[in-house]
Motif scaffolding. Structure first.
Motif, short mmCIF file in Angstrom:
data_model
loop_
_atom_site.label_atom_id
_atom_site.label_comp_id
_atom_site.label_asym_id
_atom_site.label_seq_id
_atom_site.Cartn_x
_atom_site.Cartn_y
_atom_site.Cartn_z
N LYS A 176 -37.15 -29.49 -43.14
CA LYS A 176 -36.14 -28.44 -42.94
C LYS A 176 -35.89 -28.22 -41.45
CE LYS A 176 -37.49 -24.35 -42.79
NZ LYS A 176 -37.95 -23.41 -41.72
N ILE A 208 -33.82 -28.36 -50.82
CA ILE A 208 -34.75 -29.48 -50.73
C ILE A 208 -35.65 -29.53 -51.96
CG2 ILE A 208 -36.72 -30.43 -49.45
CD1 ILE A 208 -35.45 -29.17 -46.91
N ALA A 209 -36.14 -28.37 -52.36
CA ALA A 209 -37.07 -28.32 -53.49
C ALA A 209 -36.38 -28.59 -54.82
CB ALA A 209 -37.77 -26.96 -53.53
N GLU A 217 -44.49 -30.44 -45.95
CA GLU A 217 -43.51 -31.49 -45.70
C GLU A 217 -42.09 -30.95 -45.85
OE1 GLU A 217 -45.76 -35.59 -47.10
OE2 GLU A 217 -45.09 -34.17 -48.65
N ARG A 218 -41.87 -30.08 -46.84
CA ARG A 218 -40.53 -29.50 -47.01
C ARG A 218 -40.17 -28.62 -45.82
NH1 ARG A 218 -42.45 -28.80 -52.45
NH2 ARG A 218 -42.65 -26.53 -52.19
N GLU A 219 -41.15 -27.87 -45.33
CA GLU A 219 -40.93 -27.03 -44.15
C GLU A 219 -40.60 -27.89 -42.93
OE1 GLU A 219 -40.58 -23.61 -41.89
OE2 GLU A 219 -40.99 -23.65 -44.05
N LEU A 269 -42.88 -33.69 -52.53
CA LEU A 269 -43.18 -33.25 -51.17
C LEU A 269 -44.02 -31.98 -51.21
CD1 LEU A 269 -39.75 -33.67 -49.30
CD2 LEU A 269 -41.70 -35.24 -49.27
N SER A 306 -34.41 -33.41 -56.70
CA SER A 306 -35.42 -32.39 -56.43
C SER A 306 -36.61 -33.05 -55.73
CB SER A 306 -35.89 -31.75 -57.74
OG SER A 306 -37.09 -31.02 -57.53
N HIS A 307 -37.17 -32.34 -54.76
CA HIS A 307 -38.36 -32.84 -54.05
C HIS A 307 -39.56 -31.92 -54.26
CE1 HIS A 307 -35.04 -34.90 -51.96
NE2 HIS A 307 -35.92 -35.85 -51.74
N LYS A 308 -39.47 -31.08 -55.26
CA LYS A 308 -40.52 -30.10 -55.51
C LYS A 308 -41.85 -30.77 -55.84
CE LYS A 308 -39.15 -26.46 -57.55
NZ LYS A 308 -38.63 -25.52 -58.57
N SER A 330 -45.38 -28.36 -49.62
CA SER A 330 -44.66 -27.27 -48.96
C SER A 330 -44.60 -27.50 -47.45
CB SER A 330 -45.32 -25.92 -49.27
OG SER A 330 -46.67 -25.91 -48.84
N LEU A 389 -34.67 -24.64 -47.87
CA LEU A 389 -35.88 -25.03 -48.60
C LEU A 389 -35.62 -25.09 -50.10
CD1 LEU A 389 -38.56 -22.94 -46.67
CD2 LEU A 389 -38.37 -25.44 -46.73
#
Length: 272
Positions: free
Chosen positions: A139, A114-115, A134-136, A130, A125-127, A132, A111
């Motif tokens: 992952k 990704i962030a 979507e990041r989860e 995306l 960075s996708h902080k 949280s 995570l």
């Protein structure tokens, strides 16, 4: 018999309640399974959607690192050309982890990548783009590419506790000795510019040529806080020629090495 009939006659109006009481455990279990299945399906769909929109171009449809843009090239100030290959998720080998060498990364490790992205690697960075959720979801989708997540138990993250004095000249001077004793110069060169005698012979686990890091060019891909440099030395970079030093040198000497390499990077005292 009369007593039985009398019971049903007396409590006839309560029969639906009795029936539901008997049914409720099974009913609740079914509803929970339906809810879980829906939640899992929703997460997979979300993860797949995010992956296709933002990851597939480099990592490929099958997660094997063979997307349309599977390798990018970056020129350093010295003129050296660095080739950066997309991660192959199918083998489950990750460079940037908080876990010992040979272990899978933690969920937080993935995570975090990704962030925050990976500096100097074209992994953005996708902080901000995306959520949280979507990041989860992405992952979990990434983890599904490798059998290792199903067959291996997770490892504990390594604890990092920075000692006082890492910014001091004394720490850096001792680190210079560790750098020499551990033969870091064989790959990274005597001045840390990545021109050691073994520099041209290094290959990753996929047989691709890789170049040792030139410390004088600045920040590490993982980030260059003292803690990030320490965890890099401790865990190693799996899949590359960079070994883990969890067992040797000592923890104290690893911090000395951190101080010296930060000095080479001219990042002493830098806040992140």
């Amino acid at each position: 018999m009369r007593k039985v009939k009398g019971f049903f006659k007396k409590y006839r109006g309560m029969m639906p309640v009795f029936f539901l009481m008997l049914l409720s455990p099974a009913l609740m279990a079914t509803l929970q399974k339906t809810k879980d299945a829906y939640g899992l399906t929703h997460e997979i769909d979300t993860g797949k959607k995010v992956y296709q929109e933002r990851c597939l171009i480099c990592h490929g449809v099958e997660g094997n690192g063979k997307g349309p843009v599977d390798v990018v090239r970056r020129a350093e100030k010295t003129g050296r050309i660095i080739e950066i290959y997309s991660r192959d998720f199918t083998v489950g080998v990750f460079k940037f982890r908080s876990t010992p060498t040979g272990c899978l990364p933690t969920d937080d490790d993935i995570l975090g990548t990704i962030a925050d992205g990976i500096e100097r690697s074209f992994m953005p960075s996708h902080k901000e783009v995306l959520s949280s959720e979507e990041r989860e979801a992405v992952k979990e989708y990434i983890k599904a590419f490798s059998f290792r997540w199903e067959e291996e138990d997770p490892c504990d993250a390594i604890t990092v506790k920075k000692p006082e004095g890492v910014d001091s000249p004394a720490f850096a001077e001792k680190g210079k000795m560790v750098y020499k004793e551990m033969k870091c110069w064989e790959c990274h060169g005597y001045q840390g510019v990545g021109d050691g005698p073994k520099a041209d012979d290094l290959k990753d686990d996929w047989g691709k040529q890789i170049r040792p890091f030139d410390f004088t060019t600045g920040a590490l891909k993982r980030g260059s806080s003292p803690e990030n440099v320490y965890i890099t030395f401790t865990t190693g970079l799996d899949g590359t020629g960079m070994p883990a030093y969890e067992d040797s040198p000592s923890e104290e000497d690893r911090w000395h090495l951190v101080a010296y390499t930060l000095k080479l990077m001219k990042l002493k005292g830098r806040a992140e």
